[in-house]
Design a protein around this motif. Structure first.
Motif, PDB file in Angstrom:
ATOM      1  N   SER A 151      28.015   6.249 -12.127  1.00 13.51           N
ATOM      2  CA  SER A 151      26.762   6.333 -11.392  1.00 13.51           C
ATOM      3  C   SER A 151      25.576   6.014 -12.294  1.00 13.51           C
ATOM      4  O   SER A 151      24.482   5.743 -11.819  1.00 13.51           O
ATOM      5  CB  SER A 151      26.593   7.746 -10.795  1.00 13.51           C
ATOM      6  N   VAL A 152      25.785   6.061 -13.615  1.00 11.77           N
ATOM      7  CA  VAL A 152      24.691   5.764 -14.536  1.00 11.77           C
ATOM      8  C   VAL A 152      25.028   4.583 -15.439  1.00 11.77           C
ATOM      9  O   VAL A 152      24.411   4.381 -16.457  1.00 11.77           O
ATOM     10  CB  VAL A 152      24.337   6.988 -15.410  1.00 11.77           C
ATOM     11  N   ARG A 153      26.005   3.783 -15.041  1.00  8.71           N
ATOM     12  CA  ARG A 153      26.343   2.605 -15.827  1.00  8.71           C
ATOM     13  C   ARG A 153      26.895   1.522 -14.916  1.00  8.71           C
ATOM     14  O   ARG A 153      27.263   1.772 -13.766  1.00  8.71           O
ATOM     15  CB  ARG A 153      27.348   2.938 -16.922  1.00  8.71           C
ATOM     16  N   MET A 154      26.940   0.318 -15.402  1.00  4.20           N
ATOM     17  CA  MET A 154      27.454  -0.820 -14.641  1.00  4.20           C
ATOM     18  C   MET A 154      28.431  -1.567 -15.533  1.00  4.20           C
ATOM     19  O   MET A 154      28.063  -2.006 -16.630  1.00  4.20           O
ATOM     20  CB  MET A 154      26.295  -1.724 -14.208  1.00  4.20           C
ATOM     21  N   VAL A 155      29.661  -1.686 -15.076  1.00  2.54           N
ATOM     22  CA  VAL A 155      30.709  -2.321 -15.870  1.00  2.54           C
ATOM     23  C   VAL A 155      31.119  -3.629 -15.220  1.00  2.54           C
ATOM     24  O   VAL A 155      31.473  -3.677 -14.045  1.00  2.54           O
ATOM     25  CB  VAL A 155      31.940  -1.398 -15.998  1.00  2.54           C
ATOM     26  N   LEU A 156      31.040  -4.707 -15.993  1.00  2.00           N
ATOM     27  CA  LEU A 156      31.421  -6.031 -15.531  1.00  2.00           C
ATOM     28  C   LEU A 156      32.377  -6.628 -16.552  1.00  2.00           C
ATOM     29  O   LEU A 156      31.958  -7.245 -17.534  1.00  2.00           O
ATOM     30  CB  LEU A 156      30.187  -6.932 -15.381  1.00  2.00           C
ATOM     31  N   GLY A 157      33.675  -6.402 -16.336  1.00  2.00           N
ATOM     32  CA  GLY A 157      34.660  -6.911 -17.285  1.00  2.00           C
ATOM     33  C   GLY A 157      34.488  -6.282 -18.662  1.00  2.00           C
ATOM     34  O   GLY A 157      34.528  -5.066 -18.810  1.00  2.00           O
ATOM     35  N   ARG A 158      34.256  -7.100 -19.669  1.00  2.00           N
ATOM     36  CA  ARG A 158      34.106  -6.610 -21.045  1.00  2.00           C
ATOM     37  C   ARG A 158      32.730  -5.999 -21.294  1.00  2.00           C
ATOM     38  O   ARG A 158      32.508  -5.382 -22.327  1.00  2.00           O
ATOM     39  CB  ARG A 158      34.307  -7.777 -22.023  1.00  2.00           C
ATOM     40  N   ILE A 159      31.819  -6.189 -20.346  1.00  2.00           N
ATOM     41  CA  ILE A 159      30.430  -5.793 -20.558  1.00  2.00           C
ATOM     42  C   ILE A 159      30.101  -4.518 -19.796  1.00  2.00           C
ATOM     43  O   ILE A 159      30.490  -4.354 -18.637  1.00  2.00           O
ATOM     44  CB  ILE A 159      29.472  -6.925 -20.128  1.00  2.00           C
ATOM     45  N   CYS A 160      29.386  -3.615 -20.452  1.00  2.00           N
ATOM     46  CA  CYS A 160      28.965  -2.363 -19.833  1.00  2.00           C
ATOM     47  C   CYS A 160      27.467  -2.177 -20.045  1.00  2.00           C
ATOM     48  O   CYS A 160      26.986  -2.245 -21.181  1.00  2.00           O
ATOM     49  CB  CYS A 160      29.730  -1.181 -20.431  1.00  2.00           C
ATOM     50  N   PHE A 161      26.738  -1.967 -18.949  1.00  2.00           N
ATOM     51  CA  PHE A 161      25.307  -1.673 -19.020  1.00  2.00           C
ATOM     52  C   PHE A 161      25.082  -0.177 -18.854  1.00  2.00           C
ATOM     53  O   PHE A 161      25.712   0.452 -17.996  1.00  2.00           O
ATOM     54  CB  PHE A 161      24.542  -2.396 -17.905  1.00  2.00           C
ATOM     55  N   GLN A 162      24.206   0.378 -19.665  1.00  2.00           N
ATOM     56  CA  GLN A 162      23.772   1.762 -19.511  1.00  2.00           C
ATOM     57  C   GLN A 162      22.257   1.741 -19.310  1.00  2.00           C
ATOM     58  O   GLN A 162      21.497   1.843 -20.285  1.00  2.00           O
ATOM     59  CB  GLN A 162      24.165   2.589 -20.727  1.00  2.00           C
ATOM     60  N   PRO A 163      21.820   1.593 -18.042  1.00  2.00           N
ATOM     61  CA  PRO A 163      20.390   1.418 -17.757  1.00  2.00           C
ATOM     62  C   PRO A 163      19.503   2.539 -18.273  1.00  2.00           C
ATOM     63  O   PRO A 163      18.378   2.282 -18.718  1.00  2.00           O
ATOM     64  CB  PRO A 163      20.360   1.348 -16.221  1.00  2.00           C
ATOM     65  N   SER A 164      19.996   3.785 -18.228  1.00  2.00           N
ATOM     66  CA  SER A 164      19.156   4.900 -18.685  1.00  2.00           C
ATOM     67  C   SER A 164      18.847   4.804 -20.172  1.00  2.00           C
ATOM     68  O   SER A 164      17.814   5.298 -20.640  1.00  2.00           O
ATOM     69  CB  SER A 164      19.839   6.237 -18.376  1.00  2.00           C
ATOM     70  N   LEU A 165      19.743   4.148 -20.929  1.00  2.00           N
ATOM     71  CA  LEU A 165      19.549   3.986 -22.371  1.00  2.00           C
ATOM     72  C   LEU A 165      19.076   2.575 -22.732  1.00  2.00           C
ATOM     73  O   LEU A 165      18.810   2.297 -23.905  1.00  2.00           O
ATOM     74  CB  LEU A 165      20.859   4.281 -23.111  1.00  2.00           C
ATOM     75  N   LYS A 166      18.988   1.712 -21.724  1.00  2.00           N
ATOM     76  CA  LYS A 166      18.635   0.301 -21.961  1.00  2.00           C
ATOM     77  C   LYS A 166      19.576  -0.317 -22.996  1.00  2.00           C
ATOM     78  O   LYS A 166      19.160  -0.989 -23.938  1.00  2.00           O
ATOM     79  CB  LYS A 166      17.176   0.171 -22.420  1.00  2.00           C
ATOM     80  N   GLN A 167      20.881  -0.078 -22.793  1.00  2.00           N
ATOM     81  CA  GLN A 167      21.889  -0.584 -23.711  1.00  2.00           C
ATOM     82  C   GLN A 167      22.899  -1.452 -22.969  1.00  2.00           C
ATOM     83  O   GLN A 167      23.261  -1.172 -21.831  1.00  2.00           O
ATOM     84  CB  GLN A 167      22.655   0.558 -24.380  1.00  2.00           C
ATOM     85  N   MET A 168      23.325  -2.506 -23.650  1.00  2.00           N
ATOM     86  CA  MET A 168      24.414  -3.330 -23.140  1.00  2.00           C
ATOM     87  C   MET A 168      25.510  -3.371 -24.197  1.00  2.00           C
ATOM     88  O   MET A 168      25.235  -3.613 -25.379  1.00  2.00           O
ATOM     89  CB  MET A 168      23.932  -4.748 -22.834  1.00  2.00           C
ATOM     90  N   MET A 169      26.742  -3.094 -23.771  1.00  2.00           N
ATOM     91  CA  MET A 169      27.874  -3.054 -24.686  1.00  2.00           C
ATOM     92  C   MET A 169      28.853  -4.182 -24.348  1.00  2.00           C
ATOM     93  O   MET A 169      29.065  -4.489 -23.176  1.00  2.00           O
ATOM     94  CB  MET A 169      28.615  -1.725 -24.570  1.00  2.00           C
ATOM     95  N   VAL A 170      29.429  -4.769 -25.382  1.00  2.00           N
ATOM     96  CA  VAL A 170      30.516  -5.725 -25.210  1.00  2.00           C
ATOM     97  C   VAL A 170      31.710  -5.193 -25.993  1.00  2.00           C
ATOM     98  O   VAL A 170      31.613  -4.969 -27.205  1.00  2.00           O
ATOM     99  CB  VAL A 170      30.146  -7.132 -25.717  1.00  2.00           C
ATOM    100  N   ASP A 171      32.817  -4.948 -25.290  1.00  2.00           N
ATOM    101  CA  ASP A 171      33.997  -4.358 -25.930  1.00  2.00           C
ATOM    102  C   ASP A 171      33.627  -3.074 -26.679  1.00  2.00           C
ATOM    103  O   ASP A 171      34.054  -2.841 -27.814  1.00  2.00           O
ATOM    104  CB  ASP A 171      34.656  -5.350 -26.891  1.00  2.00           C
ATOM    105  N   ASN A 172      32.790  -2.253 -26.036  1.00  2.00           N
ATOM    106  CA  ASN A 172      32.350  -0.959 -26.578  1.00  2.00           C
ATOM    107  C   ASN A 172      31.463  -1.074 -27.814  1.00  2.00           C
ATOM    108  O   ASN A 172      31.253  -0.092 -28.520  1.00  2.00           O
ATOM    109  CB  ASN A 172      33.562  -0.053 -26.889  1.00  2.00           C
ATOM    110  N   GLN A 173      30.940  -2.252 -28.084  1.00  2.00           N
ATOM    111  CA  GLN A 173      30.012  -2.450 -29.192  1.00  2.00           C
ATOM    112  C   GLN A 173      28.634  -2.791 -28.637  1.00  2.00           C
ATOM    113  O   GLN A 173      28.497  -3.710 -27.826  1.00  2.00           O
ATOM    114  CB  GLN A 173      30.486  -3.575 -30.111  1.00  2.00           C
ATOM    115  N   GLU A 174      27.612  -2.049 -29.075  1.00  2.00           N
ATOM    116  CA  GLU A 174      26.271  -2.280 -28.568  1.00  2.00           C
ATOM    117  C   GLU A 174      25.706  -3.595 -29.108  1.00  2.00           C
ATOM    118  O   GLU A 174      25.807  -3.890 -30.294  1.00  2.00           O
ATOM    119  CB  GLU A 174      25.336  -1.135 -28.954  1.00  2.00           C
ATOM    120  N   VAL A 175      25.109  -4.374 -28.212  1.00  2.00           N
ATOM    121  CA  VAL A 175      24.462  -5.615 -28.606  1.00  2.00           C
ATOM    122  C   VAL A 175      22.992  -5.302 -28.899  1.00  2.00           C
ATOM    123  O   VAL A 175      22.321  -4.635 -28.112  1.00  2.00           O
ATOM    124  CB  VAL A 175      24.550  -6.673 -27.489  1.00  2.00           C
ATOM    125  N   SER A 176      22.504  -5.785 -30.012  1.00  2.00           N
ATOM    126  CA  SER A 176      21.134  -5.469 -30.449  1.00  2.00           C
ATOM    127  C   SER A 176      20.127  -6.398 -29.769  1.00  2.00           C
ATOM    128  O   SER A 176      19.713  -7.414 -30.317  1.00  2.00           O
ATOM    129  CB  SER A 176      21.023  -5.594 -31.969  1.00  2.00           C
TER     130      SER A 176
END
Length: 220
Positions: free
Chosen positions: A123-148
């Motif tokens: 409910s607080v994240r969006m997962v699209l395949g290898r990519i995960c968005f965490q809007p509340s933290l303004k973070q995008m992860m690829v394979d569980n690694q945060e992209v800067s």
């Protein structure tokens, strides 16, 4: 209702799992040969059950192989004699384990608990395949690694991902992400997209596609 993948070389156990969980309204896909799993469809499942001792590919090796492909809970099905090795097994990316023999109520309760927790997290994240968005933290992860990303880069990615498969012009992205009153121009969007692609190239991930003569779209 959840879509659950159960992998166990014991067909009788698979049938029991299927019968138990289907009564809770879940759709259970049963696989007795781990080598026959279709990895391209793994992201369709809400939870995965893996037996540990299987011929051809044990549960630990399978978990290690698929963890980077899915974001759903993975639970080991283990004999009590394997309990000591599960500590190392959980470091491969599994979320929990259920010891055999297990009762009907225990299986149903453990599955329900993980699905409830997963629902809350999604409910607080969006997962699209290898990519995960965490809007509340303004973070995008690829394979569980945060992209800067910078703030603007992140917001461009989130906007396109939320509206995936739709094509947007640079002007539309500029208005939606930076606002009508922004002093930036369309070349700013071009630069941001270039920077995003450079940062994602190290992950061999390129979800933002150019639609020549029109603009950009997010494509999984």
């Amino acid at each position: 209702m959840a879509k659950i993948l159960a992998v166990d070389d014991d067909v009788a156990i698979l049938d029991m799992i299927g019968n138990i969980l289907s009564k809770d309204g879940h759709m259970v896909t049963k696989v007795s040969n781990p080598l026959e799993i279709n990895t391209e469809k793994l992201n369709l499942y809400d939870l995965i059950l893996l037996d540990i001792m299987m011929p051809g590919c044990d549960g630990f090796a399978l978990c290690s192989k698929i963890r980077g492909l899915v974001d759903c809970p993975i639970l080991f099905l283990s004999a009590k004699t394997e309990e000591n090795s599960l500590v190392n097994g959980l470091t491969l990316g599994a979320d929990d384990y259920i010891c055999k023999p297990f009762g009907v109520m225990e299986l149903r309760a453990r599955i329900a608990a993980h699905l409830r927790r997963e629902h809350r997290e999604h409910s607080v994240r969006m997962v699209l395949g290898r990519i995960c968005f965490q809007p509340s933290l303004k973070q995008m992860m690829v394979d569980n690694q945060e992209v800067s990303f910078t703030k603007a880069e992140y917001e461009i990615c989130e906007f396109l991902a939320k509206n995936r498969r739709q094509v947007f012009s640079k002007e539309q992205i500029l208005e939606q992400v930076l606002g009508f009153d922004s002093e930036s121009n369309e070349s700013t969007i071009t630069t941001h997209i270039k920077n995003i692609r450079t940062k994602l190239s190290k992950y061999d991930c390129m979800p933002i596609k150019t639609v020549w003569g029109i603009g950009y779209k997010w494509e999984e």
